[in-house]
Design a protein around this motif. Sequence first.
Motif, PDB file in Angstrom:
ATOM      1  N   VAL A 324       0.858  -1.183   0.000  1.00 52.02           N
ATOM      2  CA  VAL A 324       0.000   0.000   0.000  1.00 52.02           C
ATOM      3  C   VAL A 324       0.893   1.232   0.000  1.00 52.02           C
ATOM      4  O   VAL A 324       1.988   1.218   0.574  1.00 52.02           O
ATOM      5  CB  VAL A 324      -0.945   0.008   1.229  1.00 52.02           C
ATOM      6  N   GLY A 325       0.464   2.282  -0.683  1.00 52.86           N
ATOM      7  CA  GLY A 325       1.187   3.546  -0.659  1.00 52.86           C
ATOM      8  C   GLY A 325       0.712   4.403   0.500  1.00 52.86           C
ATOM      9  O   GLY A 325      -0.472   4.383   0.846  1.00 52.86           O
ATOM     10  N   THR A 326       1.614   5.172   1.088  1.00 51.81           N
ATOM     11  CA  THR A 326       1.204   5.999   2.223  1.00 51.81           C
ATOM     12  C   THR A 326       0.373   7.211   1.796  1.00 51.81           C
ATOM     13  O   THR A 326      -0.159   7.925   2.644  1.00 51.81           O
ATOM     14  CB  THR A 326       2.427   6.480   3.026  1.00 51.81           C
ATOM     15  N   ALA A 327       0.245   7.437   0.488  1.00 51.15           N
ATOM     16  CA  ALA A 327      -0.625   8.503  -0.019  1.00 51.15           C
ATOM     17  C   ALA A 327      -1.980   7.970  -0.466  1.00 51.15           C
ATOM     18  O   ALA A 327      -2.765   8.712  -1.046  1.00 51.15           O
ATOM     19  CB  ALA A 327       0.055   9.231  -1.182  1.00 51.15           C
ATOM     20  N   GLU A 328      -2.266   6.706  -0.190  1.00 49.94           N
ATOM     21  CA  GLU A 328      -3.510   6.088  -0.646  1.00 49.94           C
ATOM     22  C   GLU A 328      -4.685   6.364   0.288  1.00 49.94           C
ATOM     23  O   GLU A 328      -4.519   6.387   1.518  1.00 49.94           O
ATOM     24  CB  GLU A 328      -3.346   4.564  -0.746  1.00 49.94           C
ATOM     25  N   VAL A 329      -5.867   6.471  -0.307  1.00 47.58           N
ATOM     26  CA  VAL A 329      -7.071   6.530   0.519  1.00 47.58           C
ATOM     27  C   VAL A 329      -7.327   5.188   1.200  1.00 47.58           C
ATOM     28  O   VAL A 329      -8.001   5.123   2.239  1.00 47.58           O
ATOM     29  CB  VAL A 329      -8.304   6.946  -0.315  1.00 47.58           C
ATOM     30  N   PHE A 330      -6.788   4.097   0.659  1.00 48.32           N
ATOM     31  CA  PHE A 330      -6.968   2.769   1.243  1.00 48.32           C
ATOM     32  C   PHE A 330      -5.967   2.450   2.349  1.00 48.32           C
ATOM     33  O   PHE A 330      -5.963   1.330   2.874  1.00 48.32           O
ATOM     34  CB  PHE A 330      -6.827   1.687   0.165  1.00 48.32           C
ATOM     35  N   LEU A 331      -5.112   3.398   2.714  1.00 48.38           N
ATOM     36  CA  LEU A 331      -4.027   3.106   3.653  1.00 48.38           C
ATOM     37  C   LEU A 331      -4.536   2.510   4.961  1.00 48.38           C
ATOM     38  O   LEU A 331      -4.044   1.469   5.410  1.00 48.38           O
ATOM     39  CB  LEU A 331      -3.225   4.385   3.928  1.00 48.38           C
ATOM     40  N   ASP A 332      -5.501   3.127   5.590  1.00 43.93           N
ATOM     41  CA  ASP A 332      -6.008   2.635   6.880  1.00 43.93           C
ATOM     42  C   ASP A 332      -6.611   1.239   6.743  1.00 43.93           C
ATOM     43  O   ASP A 332      -6.381   0.361   7.588  1.00 43.93           O
ATOM     44  CB  ASP A 332      -7.058   3.587   7.446  1.00 43.93           C
ATOM     45  N   ASP A 333      -7.396   1.030   5.686  1.00 40.80           N
ATOM     46  CA  ASP A 333      -8.055  -0.263   5.505  1.00 40.80           C
ATOM     47  C   ASP A 333      -7.045  -1.377   5.264  1.00 40.80           C
ATOM     48  O   ASP A 333      -7.200  -2.491   5.782  1.00 40.80           O
ATOM     49  CB  ASP A 333      -9.043  -0.197   4.336  1.00 40.80           C
ATOM     50  N   CYS A 334      -6.005  -1.088   4.495  1.00 41.50           N
ATOM     51  CA  CYS A 334      -4.967  -2.099   4.256  1.00 41.50           C
ATOM     52  C   CYS A 334      -4.217  -2.422   5.545  1.00 41.50           C
ATOM     53  O   CYS A 334      -3.864  -3.576   5.793  1.00 41.50           O
ATOM     54  CB  CYS A 334      -3.996  -1.622   3.179  1.00 41.50           C
ATOM     55  N   ARG A 335      -3.992  -1.407   6.363  1.00 41.02           N
ATOM     56  CA  ARG A 335      -3.323  -1.639   7.650  1.00 41.02           C
ATOM     57  C   ARG A 335      -4.168  -2.516   8.556  1.00 41.02           C
ATOM     58  O   ARG A 335      -3.658  -3.447   9.196  1.00 41.02           O
ATOM     59  CB  ARG A 335      -3.032  -0.305   8.330  1.00 41.02           C
TER      60      ARG A 335
END
Length: 400
Positions: A324-335
Amino acid sequence: MSTAHQPSSAADLSLLDWASFAVAIPVFLSRWLTSFAFQNHGVLHWRQKFALAFLRTQRASFPTRILRWQVRRTSTGTAITQYCAKHQIPHAAIALSPETTSHHPDLRVPSPTLHVLKGAHPFSGNDENGPTLLYFHGGGYVNPLRAAAHMPFILACAGATNPPCSQAIILEYALAPEHPYPAQLVQCLAAVRYLIEDMSIAPGKIILVGDSAGGQLIGAVFAHLVKPSPYFPVLKLRKGERFHAAAMVSPFTRLPADWRTGSYKENEKRDYLTWKQVGEFKEAWGAKDDEVWANLCGLEGERRMWKGVFEGEGRLVDKTLITVGTAEVFLDDCRVFAVEDVGAEVVKVRRGDDGGKVKGKRLLLVECQDEAHVQVALDSVMGFKDGSMMRSIIGWLSGI
Protein backbone atom coordinates in the motif's frame (compact mmCIF):
# COMPACT_ATOMS: atom_id res chain seq x y z
CA MET A 1 -15.79 -15.80 -26.49
CA SER A 2 -14.98 -12.79 -24.32
CA THR A 3 -16.86 -12.50 -21.04
CA ALA A 4 -16.49 -8.74 -20.74
CA HIS A 5 -18.76 -5.96 -21.94
CA GLN A 6 -18.97 -5.03 -25.59
CA PRO A 7 -16.58 -2.13 -26.23
CA SER A 8 -18.29 1.24 -25.96
CA SER A 9 -18.88 3.28 -29.09
CA ALA A 10 -19.14 7.00 -29.76
CA ALA A 11 -22.91 6.55 -29.93
CA ASP A 12 -22.92 5.89 -26.18
CA LEU A 13 -22.30 9.60 -25.59
CA SER A 14 -24.88 12.31 -26.22
CA LEU A 15 -24.18 15.56 -28.06
CA LEU A 16 -24.18 17.28 -24.69
CA ASP A 17 -21.55 14.81 -23.44
CA TRP A 18 -19.37 15.55 -26.46
CA ALA A 19 -19.79 19.29 -26.00
CA SER A 20 -18.88 19.04 -22.32
CA PHE A 21 -15.87 16.91 -23.20
CA ALA A 22 -14.61 19.39 -25.79
CA VAL A 23 -15.02 22.37 -23.48
CA ALA A 24 -13.23 20.58 -20.63
CA ILE A 25 -10.11 19.63 -22.63
CA PRO A 26 -8.27 23.01 -22.49
CA VAL A 27 -9.21 23.39 -18.83
CA PHE A 28 -7.87 19.89 -18.15
CA LEU A 29 -4.55 20.61 -19.89
CA SER A 30 -4.03 23.83 -17.96
CA ARG A 31 -4.92 22.23 -14.61
CA TRP A 32 -2.73 19.19 -15.34
CA LEU A 33 0.40 21.25 -16.00
CA THR A 34 -0.31 23.45 -12.99
CA SER A 35 -0.85 20.42 -10.76
CA PHE A 36 2.37 18.82 -11.97
CA ALA A 37 4.37 22.01 -11.40
CA PHE A 38 3.13 22.71 -7.88
CA GLN A 39 2.23 19.36 -6.34
CA ASN A 40 4.20 18.14 -3.34
CA HIS A 41 4.70 14.39 -3.25
CA GLY A 42 7.95 14.14 -1.34
CA VAL A 43 10.23 11.41 -2.61
CA LEU A 44 8.39 10.61 -5.85
CA HIS A 45 10.30 10.75 -9.13
CA TRP A 46 9.17 13.40 -11.61
CA ARG A 47 7.71 10.71 -13.88
CA GLN A 48 5.59 9.43 -11.00
CA LYS A 49 4.43 12.96 -10.22
CA PHE A 50 3.63 13.54 -13.91
CA ALA A 51 1.38 10.46 -14.11
CA LEU A 52 -0.26 11.17 -10.76
CA ALA A 53 -1.02 14.78 -11.75
CA PHE A 54 -2.56 13.53 -14.99
CA LEU A 55 -4.92 11.10 -13.28
CA ARG A 56 -5.90 13.49 -10.51
CA THR A 57 -6.66 16.25 -13.00
CA GLN A 58 -8.45 13.92 -15.41
CA ARG A 59 -10.80 12.64 -12.71
CA ALA A 60 -11.47 16.16 -11.46
CA SER A 61 -12.11 17.59 -14.94
CA PHE A 62 -14.40 15.08 -16.62
CA PRO A 63 -17.65 13.48 -15.45
CA THR A 64 -17.72 9.80 -14.54
CA ARG A 65 -19.82 8.95 -17.59
CA ILE A 66 -17.17 10.22 -20.01
CA LEU A 67 -14.28 8.67 -18.08
CA ARG A 68 -16.00 5.29 -17.96
CA TRP A 69 -16.80 5.45 -21.68
CA GLN A 70 -13.17 6.26 -22.44
CA VAL A 71 -11.79 3.40 -20.35
CA ARG A 72 -14.33 0.79 -21.47
CA ARG A 73 -13.89 1.26 -25.21
CA THR A 74 -11.38 -1.61 -25.21
CA SER A 75 -12.26 -4.83 -23.40
CA THR A 76 -9.79 -6.81 -21.32
CA GLY A 77 -9.55 -9.53 -23.96
CA THR A 78 -8.92 -7.07 -26.78
CA ALA A 79 -6.33 -5.18 -24.74
CA ILE A 80 -4.39 -8.37 -23.98
CA THR A 81 -4.63 -9.66 -27.56
CA GLN A 82 -3.43 -6.40 -29.07
CA TYR A 83 -0.57 -6.05 -26.58
CA CYS A 84 0.64 -9.59 -27.18
CA ALA A 85 0.47 -9.16 -30.96
CA LYS A 86 2.40 -5.91 -30.80
CA HIS A 87 5.12 -7.38 -28.57
CA GLN A 88 5.16 -10.84 -30.21
CA ILE A 89 4.17 -12.64 -27.02
CA PRO A 90 2.66 -16.12 -27.43
CA HIS A 91 -0.97 -15.91 -26.32
CA ALA A 92 -3.95 -18.25 -26.16
CA ALA A 93 -7.48 -17.56 -24.91
CA ILE A 94 -9.39 -20.30 -23.11
CA ALA A 95 -13.14 -19.76 -22.76
CA LEU A 96 -14.42 -21.83 -19.86
CA SER A 97 -17.66 -23.72 -20.35
CA PRO A 98 -20.96 -22.21 -19.08
CA GLU A 99 -21.20 -25.05 -16.54
CA THR A 100 -18.27 -23.59 -14.59
CA THR A 101 -20.38 -20.65 -13.38
CA SER A 102 -23.94 -21.99 -13.45
CA HIS A 103 -24.14 -23.70 -10.05
CA HIS A 104 -26.43 -21.21 -8.31
CA PRO A 105 -30.01 -21.30 -9.64
CA ASP A 106 -30.65 -17.60 -9.01
CA LEU A 107 -27.45 -16.27 -10.60
CA ARG A 108 -26.71 -15.65 -14.27
CA VAL A 109 -22.95 -15.43 -14.34
CA PRO A 110 -21.22 -15.69 -17.73
CA SER A 111 -18.28 -18.06 -18.03
CA PRO A 112 -14.89 -16.36 -17.83
CA THR A 113 -11.99 -16.36 -20.25
CA LEU A 114 -8.41 -17.17 -19.31
CA HIS A 115 -5.60 -15.54 -21.29
CA VAL A 116 -2.48 -17.71 -21.22
CA LEU A 117 0.93 -16.17 -21.91
CA LYS A 118 3.95 -18.43 -22.09
CA GLY A 119 7.24 -18.88 -23.86
CA ALA A 120 10.78 -17.58 -23.62
CA HIS A 121 10.12 -14.00 -24.70
CA PRO A 122 7.92 -12.61 -21.93
CA PHE A 123 9.65 -14.19 -18.96
CA SER A 124 13.29 -14.37 -20.05
CA GLY A 125 13.21 -18.11 -19.63
CA ASN A 126 11.30 -21.18 -20.68
CA ASP A 127 11.48 -23.44 -17.64
CA GLU A 128 8.45 -25.73 -17.56
CA ASN A 129 9.18 -26.33 -13.88
CA GLY A 130 8.49 -22.70 -13.05
CA PRO A 131 5.32 -21.67 -11.23
CA THR A 132 2.14 -20.36 -12.83
CA LEU A 133 1.14 -16.76 -12.23
CA LEU A 134 -2.63 -16.19 -12.04
CA TYR A 135 -3.48 -12.49 -12.27
CA PHE A 136 -6.69 -10.68 -11.27
CA HIS A 137 -6.72 -7.10 -12.58
CA GLY A 138 -8.14 -4.07 -10.80
CA GLY A 139 -10.48 -1.35 -11.97
CA GLY A 140 -13.16 -1.16 -9.31
CA TYR A 141 -14.93 -4.19 -10.84
CA VAL A 142 -16.27 -1.84 -13.54
CA ASN A 143 -13.19 -1.12 -15.68
CA PRO A 144 -11.28 -3.57 -17.89
CA LEU A 145 -7.57 -4.27 -17.81
CA ARG A 146 -5.44 -1.42 -19.14
CA ALA A 147 -2.67 -2.82 -21.31
CA ALA A 148 -0.09 -0.06 -20.76
CA ALA A 149 -0.64 -0.14 -17.01
CA HIS A 150 -1.07 -3.86 -16.35
CA MET A 151 0.81 -5.87 -18.96
CA PRO A 152 4.40 -4.69 -18.24
CA PHE A 153 3.80 -5.28 -14.53
CA ILE A 154 2.36 -8.76 -15.06
CA LEU A 155 5.31 -9.74 -17.26
CA ALA A 156 7.78 -8.31 -14.74
CA CYS A 157 6.18 -10.35 -11.96
CA ALA A 158 6.25 -13.53 -14.04
CA GLY A 159 9.92 -13.03 -14.82
CA ALA A 160 10.96 -12.17 -11.25
CA THR A 161 10.52 -15.61 -9.69
CA ASN A 162 13.35 -18.13 -9.56
CA PRO A 163 12.93 -20.00 -11.86
CA PRO A 164 10.79 -17.63 -13.94
CA CYS A 165 7.13 -18.53 -14.25
CA SER A 166 6.35 -21.12 -16.90
CA GLN A 167 3.22 -19.17 -17.81
CA ALA A 168 1.13 -16.19 -16.79
CA ILE A 169 -2.64 -16.54 -16.86
CA ILE A 170 -4.85 -13.45 -16.75
CA LEU A 171 -8.51 -13.76 -15.83
CA GLU A 172 -10.93 -11.79 -17.99
CA TYR A 173 -13.95 -11.37 -15.77
CA ALA A 174 -17.32 -9.76 -16.42
CA LEU A 175 -17.76 -6.15 -15.36
CA ALA A 176 -20.27 -4.36 -13.17
CA PRO A 177 -22.83 -2.85 -13.24
CA GLU A 178 -23.92 -5.18 -16.05
CA HIS A 179 -22.69 -8.11 -13.96
CA PRO A 180 -22.72 -7.11 -10.27
CA TYR A 181 -21.48 -9.00 -7.23
CA PRO A 182 -20.95 -11.93 -6.86
CA ALA A 183 -20.22 -12.48 -10.58
CA GLN A 184 -16.50 -11.69 -10.25
CA LEU A 185 -16.13 -13.95 -7.21
CA VAL A 186 -17.78 -16.84 -9.03
CA GLN A 187 -15.56 -16.37 -12.07
CA CYS A 188 -12.39 -16.19 -9.96
CA LEU A 189 -13.31 -19.42 -8.19
CA ALA A 190 -14.07 -21.06 -11.53
CA ALA A 191 -10.64 -20.00 -12.77
CA VAL A 192 -8.85 -21.39 -9.71
CA ARG A 193 -10.76 -24.67 -9.99
CA TYR A 194 -9.92 -24.89 -13.71
CA LEU A 195 -6.20 -24.46 -13.07
CA ILE A 196 -6.16 -27.12 -10.37
CA GLU A 197 -8.55 -29.69 -11.85
CA ASP A 198 -8.47 -29.22 -15.63
CA MET A 199 -4.91 -27.96 -16.13
CA SER A 200 -3.58 -30.22 -13.33
CA ILE A 201 -1.53 -27.43 -11.75
CA ALA A 202 -0.84 -28.11 -8.08
CA PRO A 203 -1.67 -25.19 -5.74
CA GLY A 204 1.97 -25.21 -4.67
CA LYS A 205 2.88 -24.14 -8.21
CA ILE A 206 0.39 -21.24 -8.35
CA ILE A 207 1.16 -17.61 -7.48
CA LEU A 208 -1.87 -15.33 -7.12
CA VAL A 209 -1.33 -11.64 -7.90
CA GLY A 210 -3.98 -8.93 -8.05
CA ASP A 211 -4.24 -5.17 -7.79
CA SER A 212 -6.98 -3.12 -6.12
CA ALA A 213 -10.24 -4.96 -6.86
CA GLY A 214 -8.10 -7.87 -8.04
CA GLY A 215 -6.38 -7.93 -4.66
CA GLN A 216 -9.79 -8.08 -3.02
CA LEU A 217 -10.68 -11.05 -5.23
CA ILE A 218 -7.62 -12.94 -3.95
CA GLY A 219 -8.89 -12.47 -0.41
CA ALA A 220 -12.38 -13.53 -1.50
CA VAL A 221 -11.00 -16.76 -2.96
CA PHE A 222 -9.19 -17.56 0.27
CA ALA A 223 -12.30 -16.75 2.31
CA HIS A 224 -14.37 -19.13 0.16
CA LEU A 225 -11.86 -21.94 0.73
CA VAL A 226 -12.37 -21.61 4.50
CA LYS A 227 -15.95 -20.39 4.64
CA PRO A 228 -17.72 -21.45 1.41
CA SER A 229 -20.02 -18.83 -0.06
CA PRO A 230 -23.50 -19.80 -1.28
CA TYR A 231 -22.59 -18.70 -4.80
CA PHE A 232 -20.14 -21.45 -5.76
CA PRO A 233 -19.58 -25.12 -4.82
CA VAL A 234 -17.22 -25.95 -2.00
CA LEU A 235 -13.60 -25.74 -3.12
CA LYS A 236 -11.06 -27.50 -0.90
CA LEU A 237 -7.35 -28.08 -1.12
CA ARG A 238 -5.97 -31.52 -0.31
CA LYS A 239 -4.46 -31.97 3.13
CA GLY A 240 -1.06 -30.32 3.28
CA GLU A 241 -1.56 -28.37 0.03
CA ARG A 242 -1.24 -24.59 -0.10
CA PHE A 243 -0.73 -21.96 -2.75
CA HIS A 244 2.86 -21.00 -3.43
CA ALA A 245 2.40 -17.27 -2.87
CA ALA A 246 -0.01 -14.35 -3.06
CA ALA A 247 0.67 -10.67 -3.71
CA MET A 248 -2.18 -8.25 -3.01
CA VAL A 249 -1.32 -4.85 -4.50
CA SER A 250 -3.24 -1.93 -2.91
CA PRO A 251 -6.17 -4.27 -2.22
CA PHE A 252 -9.72 -2.98 -1.73
CA THR A 253 -10.18 -4.68 1.63
CA ARG A 254 -13.17 -2.96 3.20
CA LEU A 255 -16.51 -1.38 2.32
CA PRO A 256 -16.53 1.50 4.82
CA ALA A 257 -19.76 3.11 5.92
CA ASP A 258 -18.26 6.60 6.13
CA TRP A 259 -16.08 7.63 3.21
CA ARG A 260 -14.75 10.83 4.81
CA THR A 261 -12.73 9.53 7.72
CA GLY A 262 -9.10 8.52 8.32
CA SER A 263 -6.95 8.08 5.22
CA TYR A 264 -9.92 8.75 2.95
CA LYS A 265 -9.92 12.30 4.25
CA GLU A 266 -6.19 12.68 4.88
CA ASN A 267 -5.10 11.40 1.45
CA GLU A 268 -7.96 12.69 -0.69
CA LYS A 269 -5.69 15.40 -2.13
CA ARG A 270 -2.69 13.09 -2.49
CA ASP A 271 -4.19 10.00 -4.14
CA TYR A 272 -5.86 10.04 -7.54
CA LEU A 273 -8.61 7.83 -6.10
CA THR A 274 -11.19 9.69 -4.00
CA TRP A 275 -13.94 8.69 -1.60
CA LYS A 276 -16.52 9.72 -4.21
CA GLN A 277 -15.06 7.44 -6.87
CA VAL A 278 -14.77 4.53 -4.47
CA GLY A 279 -18.42 5.09 -3.58
CA GLU A 280 -19.35 4.96 -7.26
CA PHE A 281 -17.44 1.70 -7.70
CA LYS A 282 -19.13 0.23 -4.65
CA GLU A 283 -22.59 1.22 -5.91
CA ALA A 284 -21.96 -0.26 -9.35
CA TRP A 285 -20.54 -3.46 -7.88
CA GLY A 286 -23.49 -3.93 -5.54
CA ALA A 287 -21.66 -6.01 -2.94
CA LYS A 288 -23.11 -6.88 0.45
CA ASP A 289 -21.46 -5.25 3.45
CA ASP A 290 -22.09 -8.21 5.75
CA GLU A 291 -20.39 -10.85 3.56
CA VAL A 292 -16.72 -11.63 4.08
CA TRP A 293 -16.28 -12.52 0.38
CA ALA A 294 -16.94 -8.84 -0.38
CA ASN A 295 -15.94 -7.07 2.84
CA LEU A 296 -12.64 -8.64 3.85
CA CYS A 297 -12.19 -6.85 7.15
CA GLY A 298 -14.26 -5.26 9.86
CA LEU A 299 -16.75 -8.10 10.26
CA GLU A 300 -17.16 -9.57 13.72
CA GLY A 301 -15.62 -12.98 14.23
CA GLU A 302 -13.66 -13.15 10.97
CA ARG A 303 -10.21 -12.37 12.39
CA ARG A 304 -9.66 -15.95 13.49
CA MET A 305 -10.52 -17.15 9.99
CA TRP A 306 -7.89 -14.90 8.42
CA LYS A 307 -5.22 -16.07 10.86
CA GLY A 308 -5.92 -19.62 9.68
CA VAL A 309 -5.61 -18.59 6.04
CA PHE A 310 -2.26 -16.85 6.36
CA GLU A 311 -0.58 -18.27 9.49
CA GLY A 312 0.31 -21.65 10.98
CA GLU A 313 1.00 -25.05 9.46
CA GLY A 314 -2.52 -25.30 8.08
CA ARG A 315 -2.37 -21.98 6.18
CA LEU A 316 -3.67 -21.86 2.61
CA VAL A 317 -0.78 -19.89 1.12
CA ASP A 318 2.90 -20.26 1.86
CA LYS A 319 4.01 -16.63 1.47
CA THR A 320 1.97 -13.43 1.27
CA LEU A 321 2.78 -9.84 0.36
CA ILE A 322 0.41 -6.88 0.75
CA THR A 323 1.47 -3.45 -0.51
CA VAL A 324 0.00 0.00 0.00
CA GLY A 325 1.19 3.55 -0.66
CA THR A 326 1.20 6.00 2.22
CA ALA A 327 -0.62 8.50 -0.02
CA GLU A 328 -3.51 6.09 -0.65
CA VAL A 329 -7.07 6.53 0.52
CA PHE A 330 -6.97 2.77 1.24
CA LEU A 331 -4.03 3.11 3.65
CA ASP A 332 -6.01 2.63 6.88
CA ASP A 333 -8.05 -0.26 5.50
CA CYS A 334 -4.97 -2.10 4.26
CA ARG A 335 -3.32 -1.64 7.65
CA VAL A 336 -6.34 -3.04 9.48
CA PHE A 337 -6.57 -6.06 7.21
CA ALA A 338 -2.85 -6.81 6.96
CA VAL A 339 -1.79 -6.14 10.56
CA GLU A 340 -4.85 -6.76 12.74
CA ASP A 341 -6.58 -9.49 10.73
CA VAL A 342 -3.74 -11.22 8.89
CA GLY A 343 -0.90 -10.63 11.36
CA ALA A 344 1.61 -9.35 8.81
CA GLU A 345 4.96 -7.79 9.62
CA VAL A 346 5.19 -4.15 8.51
CA VAL A 347 8.11 -2.81 6.48
CA LYS A 348 8.33 0.82 5.35
CA VAL A 349 10.16 1.52 2.10
CA ARG A 350 10.96 4.54 -0.03
CA ARG A 351 12.23 5.15 -3.54
CA GLY A 352 15.80 3.96 -3.88
CA ASP A 353 15.44 0.96 -1.58
CA ASP A 354 16.67 -2.11 -3.43
CA GLY A 355 14.09 -4.62 -2.24
CA GLY A 356 16.43 -6.19 0.29
CA LYS A 357 14.11 -5.23 3.16
CA VAL A 358 11.37 -7.52 1.86
CA LYS A 359 13.23 -10.42 0.30
CA GLY A 360 12.61 -13.71 2.06
CA LYS A 361 9.77 -12.41 4.24
CA ARG A 362 6.84 -14.83 4.58
CA LEU A 363 3.98 -12.55 5.66
CA LEU A 364 4.45 -8.88 5.00
CA LEU A 365 2.77 -5.49 4.61
CA VAL A 366 4.94 -3.06 2.67
CA GLU A 367 4.12 0.64 3.08
CA CYS A 368 5.56 2.66 0.21
CA GLN A 369 6.37 6.25 1.08
CA ASP A 370 4.32 8.90 -0.76
CA GLU A 371 3.12 6.47 -3.42
CA ALA A 372 -0.47 6.38 -4.67
CA HIS A 373 -3.02 3.66 -5.32
CA VAL A 374 -1.51 0.81 -7.38
CA GLN A 375 1.55 2.93 -8.03
CA VAL A 376 3.01 0.11 -10.11
CA ALA A 377 0.33 0.73 -12.77
CA LEU A 378 1.28 4.40 -13.10
CA ASP A 379 4.96 3.50 -13.14
CA SER A 380 4.39 0.91 -15.87
CA VAL A 381 2.72 3.48 -18.11
CA MET A 382 5.68 5.81 -17.62
CA GLY A 383 8.29 3.07 -18.08
CA PHE A 384 9.61 3.73 -14.57
CA LYS A 385 11.06 0.69 -12.80
CA ASP A 386 12.53 2.24 -9.65
CA GLY A 387 9.42 3.02 -7.62
CA SER A 388 9.36 1.61 -4.10
CA MET A 389 6.23 -0.48 -4.70
CA MET A 390 7.60 -1.91 -7.94
CA ARG A 391 11.01 -2.70 -6.44
CA SER A 392 9.41 -4.27 -3.36
CA ILE A 393 7.11 -6.59 -5.31
CA ILE A 394 9.79 -7.68 -7.77
CA GLY A 395 12.34 -8.11 -5.00
CA TRP A 396 9.91 -10.14 -2.88
CA LEU A 397 8.96 -12.40 -5.79
CA SER A 398 12.62 -13.06 -6.51
CA GLY A 399 12.99 -14.48 -3.00
CA ILE A 400 10.05 -16.89 -2.92
